[in-house]
Design an enzyme around this catalytic site. Structure first.
Site, mmCIF file in Angstrom:
data_model
loop_
_atom_site.group_PDB
_atom_site.id
_atom_site.type_symbol
_atom_site.label_atom_id
_atom_site.label_comp_id
_atom_site.label_asym_id
_atom_site.label_seq_id
_atom_site.Cartn_x
_atom_site.Cartn_y
_atom_site.Cartn_z
ATOM 1 N N ASP A 82 43.839 37.403 40.842
ATOM 2 C CA ASP A 82 43.557 38.786 40.462
ATOM 3 C C ASP A 82 44.276 39.718 41.438
ATOM 4 O OD1 ASP A 82 42.362 41.340 40.032
ATOM 5 O OD2 ASP A 82 40.521 40.386 39.330
ATOM 6 N N ASP B 248 34.590 43.484 36.635
ATOM 7 C CA ASP B 248 35.369 44.693 36.871
ATOM 8 C C ASP B 248 34.407 45.877 37.116
ATOM 9 O OD1 ASP B 248 38.361 45.753 36.552
ATOM 10 O OD2 ASP B 248 37.102 47.131 35.414
ATOM 11 N N HIS C 142 42.590 38.129 36.581
ATOM 12 C CA HIS C 142 41.495 39.094 36.452
ATOM 13 C C HIS C 142 40.575 38.741 35.286
ATOM 14 C CE1 HIS C 142 39.347 42.836 36.821
ATOM 15 N NE2 HIS C 142 39.681 43.198 35.599
#
Length: 303
Positions: free
Chosen positions: A254, A113, A282
């Site tokens: 995701d 991320d 994710h």
């Protein structure tokens, strides 16, 4: 019993100028592996890789200021920006090298991320320190979709970034952090209740959720956004890492880091070992840790 299941690590602290304390995990001995988390997670995300690697590697996993077990300053007490995160990471690694016996070179960088932009911006400052890359559902370059946010995300992101309702959802209701632990937003496999509670524990009241909100506000979508120059500059410099051993792990479910971003990593790291899971979202280390943790260990031990 530990408060955070599967996280039996000693807490360590680094004091930054101004007195803010940054929490980090430092487990094992050997070549250093630096884990950089994103938003709204914290070093708890890395519990399984650390347990799997600390017998052969020195695993360092910081919590960004305002997140995890680090201090949580108010908006006026800390510059909650992309650039400040890179500065914090640089200061922590410099401290470990100068005072905690860490080597200057040979670092493996593991990113998820927001950890991708932060980690690679740090790597661009010290390219000689980085020996290997592990890329997990992240980016370190402008979106291949251009300035327009993908349609399913456009309205929610506008509400969260631009409206008073968004502020209430972040600070009063903790919706962003909660949503990241729900199916199908952050995970495709239902999180156990105690694991979900551990992910949310650092954000237990509104004043502890400022960093989560500011990370979303700082997403660089287009030129003119405050974080854009640093992201764009990082993307331009990624070619210097193209020859490093690299592992790219990707959950294809995701909603943010989609196959176009995976394709961009393949282009920029043409020699990378790529592992894709069609059923993971994710938080791929929650959905498919049985697959990705052994793959990361194999990559590190074989390169």
């Amino acid at each position: 019993m530990t408060r955070f299941p599967g996280y039996p690590f000693a807490s360590r602290w680094h004091a930054h100028p101004g007195g803010l304390r940054q929490h980090y995990v430092d487990e094992g001995t050997g070549a250093p592996v630096l884990f950089v988390h994103g938003n709204p997670s914290w070093s708890y995300l890395w519990r399984r890789p650390i347990l799997a690697l600390r017998d052969r590697f020195r695993c360092v996993a910081p919590d960004h200021i305002g997140m995890g077990l680090s201090d949580k300053p108010a908006a006026r007490e800390y510059d909650h920006t992309f650039a400040s995160r890179v500065d914090d990471l640089d200061a922590l690694v410099g401290h470990l090298i100068a005072h905690r016996g860490a080597p200057e070179r040979g670092w493996t960088l593991v990113m998820h991320d927001w950890g991708g932009p932060i980690g690679m911006a740090w790597a661009c400052r010290h390219p000689g320190r980085v020996a290997r890359l592990v890329v997990l559902n992240t980016a370190a370059f402008p979106s291949p979709h251009g300035e327009r946010v993908r349609l399913p995300l456009r309205a929610p992101l506008w509400v969260l970034r631009r409206t008073r309702l968004g502020a209430r959802l972040f600070l009063r209701h903790n919706l962003f952090a909660r949503g990241a632990t729900w199916r199908p937003l952050g995970v495709r496999r239902r999180m156990p209740a105690d694991v979900r509670a551990a992910f949310l524990a650092p954000y237990d009241r509104p004043e502890h959720r400022v960093a989560v909100q500011r990370f979303v506000h700082d997403i660089p979508l287009r030129p003119g956004d405050r974080a854009w120059p640093l992201l764009e500059g990082t993307g331009r410099r990624l070619d210097r890492f193209a020859g490093l051993p690299a592992f790219v792990g990707w959950g294809l479910r995701d909603p943010v880091f989609d196959p176009a971003m995976l394709a961009e990593w393949r282009r920029r790291l043409p020699h990378a070992r790529v592992e894709v899971c069609r059923r993971a979202g994710h938080y791929l280390l929650e959905d498919a840790h049985e697959r990705f943790v052994p793959a990361i260990r194999a990559f590190l031990t074989e390169t």
